[in-house]
Design a protein around this motif. Structure first.
Motif, short mmCIF file in Angstrom:
data_model
loop_
_atom_site.label_atom_id
_atom_site.label_comp_id
_atom_site.label_asym_id
_atom_site.label_seq_id
_atom_site.Cartn_x
_atom_site.Cartn_y
_atom_site.Cartn_z
N UNK A 206 -9.93 -14.91 41.15
CA UNK A 206 -8.83 -15.19 42.05
C UNK A 206 -9.16 -16.15 42.77
N UNK A 207 -10.16 -16.66 43.18
CA UNK A 207 -10.34 -17.81 44.23
C UNK A 207 -10.89 -19.07 43.32
N UNK A 208 -10.93 -18.95 41.99
CA UNK A 208 -11.49 -20.06 41.35
C UNK A 208 -10.35 -20.83 40.55
N UNK A 209 -10.20 -22.21 40.67
CA UNK A 209 -9.07 -22.97 40.05
C UNK A 209 -9.09 -22.64 38.26
N UNK A 210 -7.84 -22.70 37.69
CA UNK A 210 -7.95 -22.53 36.09
C UNK A 210 -8.78 -23.31 35.57
N UNK A 211 -9.08 -24.60 35.79
CA UNK A 211 -9.87 -25.41 35.24
C UNK A 211 -11.36 -25.00 35.16
N UNK A 212 -11.77 -24.32 36.15
CA UNK A 212 -13.15 -23.79 36.19
C UNK A 212 -13.14 -22.48 35.73
N UNK A 213 -12.18 -21.75 35.96
CA UNK A 213 -12.08 -20.18 35.41
C UNK A 213 -12.02 -20.31 33.97
N UNK A 214 -11.38 -21.33 33.12
CA UNK A 214 -11.75 -21.19 31.77
C UNK A 214 -12.95 -21.36 31.31
N UNK A 215 -14.07 -21.89 31.93
CA UNK A 215 -15.21 -22.03 31.46
C UNK A 215 -16.27 -20.84 31.90
N UNK A 216 -15.60 -19.98 32.80
CA UNK A 216 -16.53 -18.78 33.13
C UNK A 216 -16.35 -17.68 32.27
N UNK A 217 -17.22 -16.87 32.19
CA UNK A 217 -17.21 -15.52 31.40
C UNK A 217 -17.66 -14.36 32.25
N UNK A 218 -17.27 -13.31 31.59
CA UNK A 218 -17.53 -11.97 32.51
C UNK A 218 -16.82 -11.64 33.57
N UNK A 219 -16.99 -10.34 34.10
CA UNK A 219 -16.28 -9.92 35.38
C UNK A 219 -16.97 -10.19 36.45
N UNK A 220 -16.71 -11.13 37.43
CA UNK A 220 -17.31 -11.40 38.51
C UNK A 220 -16.86 -11.04 39.75
N UNK A 221 -17.63 -10.25 40.59
CA UNK A 221 -17.00 -9.97 41.99
C UNK A 221 -17.62 -10.57 43.11
N UNK A 222 -16.94 -10.69 44.25
CA UNK A 222 -17.44 -11.72 45.40
C UNK A 222 -17.29 -10.50 46.64
N UNK A 223 -18.34 -10.40 47.32
CA UNK A 223 -18.58 -9.28 48.32
C UNK A 223 -18.90 -9.98 49.53
N UNK A 224 -18.09 -9.56 50.72
CA UNK A 224 -18.91 -10.09 52.14
C UNK A 224 -19.46 -8.78 52.77
N UNK A 225 -20.81 -8.89 53.27
CA UNK A 225 -21.58 -7.46 53.43
C UNK A 225 -22.02 -8.09 54.99
N UNK A 226 -21.71 -6.66 55.94
CA UNK A 226 -22.35 -6.98 57.15
C UNK A 226 -22.91 -5.72 57.39
N UNK A 227 -23.67 -5.54 58.73
CA UNK A 227 -24.05 -4.46 59.17
C UNK A 227 -23.18 -3.52 59.43
N UNK A 228 -23.27 -2.16 59.67
CA UNK A 228 -22.34 -1.32 60.07
C UNK A 228 -21.89 -1.47 61.49
N UNK A 229 -22.54 -2.01 62.39
CA UNK A 229 -22.34 -1.99 63.90
C UNK A 229 -21.53 -3.41 63.92
N UNK A 230 -21.43 -4.47 62.92
CA UNK A 230 -20.67 -5.38 62.99
C UNK A 230 -19.19 -5.46 63.37
N UNK A 231 -18.96 -6.13 64.45
CA UNK A 231 -17.50 -6.20 65.11
C UNK A 231 -16.47 -7.31 64.51
N UNK A 232 -15.66 -7.00 63.32
CA UNK A 232 -14.88 -7.84 62.58
C UNK A 232 -13.64 -8.13 63.38
#
Length: 232
Positions: A206-232
């Motif tokens: 969902x973040x990759x332009x179509x011209x790049x996405x067409x050359x990628x394969x598989x299901x790719x997840x992107x995660x942002x991870x913080x400590x539990x006490x992180x204030x967002x």
């Protein structure tokens, strides 16, 4: 170490351009190396004159770390799209390999330290789960990791290193791109075990332009991870 001005890069690994498009490559039969060029521009507009390209030398005969894999492309694109967050920030790339996400972060103005195991002499040697002296000198605002959630046997060591750095650097965010084969349920368990939480989980396509996405394969997840006490 690299920075946004490019004066600390090894010039054999990176080049900049204002041409837009999708990745291209050239292969040398004699050395079995390939140079792949990756473009980062606004709306993937070839005529905009905005953005830059990064050249990566890949070794076809080396182990998997010397290729630019789909997760690295997805994470690098995310850094480009979120570039305002990285400007003037301290970034550490874990398991850098060919270092595409870290180099893009440097090009958008971050102060970047590339890390990998000691077999890669071009970056800072850092072994996950071990208290190597270089670990104590790092103070990142962001950790980047492309396909670092690959081998289950490394997961605990990776989280040990990542959480150590996040605890030492309040507000630090770990951003990783990984194939769905890694199993998000296992990753959720590890986050709970190490006192972390996921604040953003995206389908990387969902973040990759179509011209790049067409050359990628598989299901790719992107995660942002913080400590539990992180204030967002």
């Amino acid at each position: 170490m690299a920075n946004g001005e490019g004066d600390q890069y090894d010039s054999s690994r990176i080049a900049s351009s204002t041409i837009a498009g999708s990745a291209t490559s050239a292969v040398s039969d004699e050395t079995m190396t390939r140079i792949s060029r990756h473009y980062f521009t606004n709306d993937n507009d070839r005529s905009s004159g905005d953005g830059f390209s990064v050249d990566i030398i890949e070794n076809i005969q080396e182990e998997y770390g010397m290729f630019v894999w789909p997760c690295a492309i997805a994470l690098a694109e995310y850094v480009w799209q979120q570039r305002s967050r990285f400007s003037s920030k301290s970034v550490v790339e874990l398991g850098a390999g060919t270092s595409l996400p870290g180099l893009v972060a440097a090009k958008v103005g971050a102060n970047v330290t590339l890390t990998d195991d000691s077999k890669n002499p071009e970056v800072l040697g850092l072994t996950w789960g071990e208290w190597d002296p270089p670990l104590f000198s790092l103070s990142p605002d962001f950790l980047l990791g492309a396909d670092v959630l690959y081998d289950n046997s490394d997961f605990d060591d990776l989280f040990a290193t990542a959480t150590f750095l996040m605890k030492n650097c309040p507000g630090c965010v770990f951003i990783t791109a990984y194939h769905a084969r890694s199993g998000h349920h296992l990753i959720e368990y590890l986050m709970s075990k190490w006192g972390c939480k996921c604040t953003r989980l995206l389908d990387a396509f969902s973040t990759v332009p179509p011209t790049k996405a067409s050359n990628l394969h598989g299901s790719i997840q992107l995660a942002e991870i913080v400590l539990n006490d992180h204030i967002t």
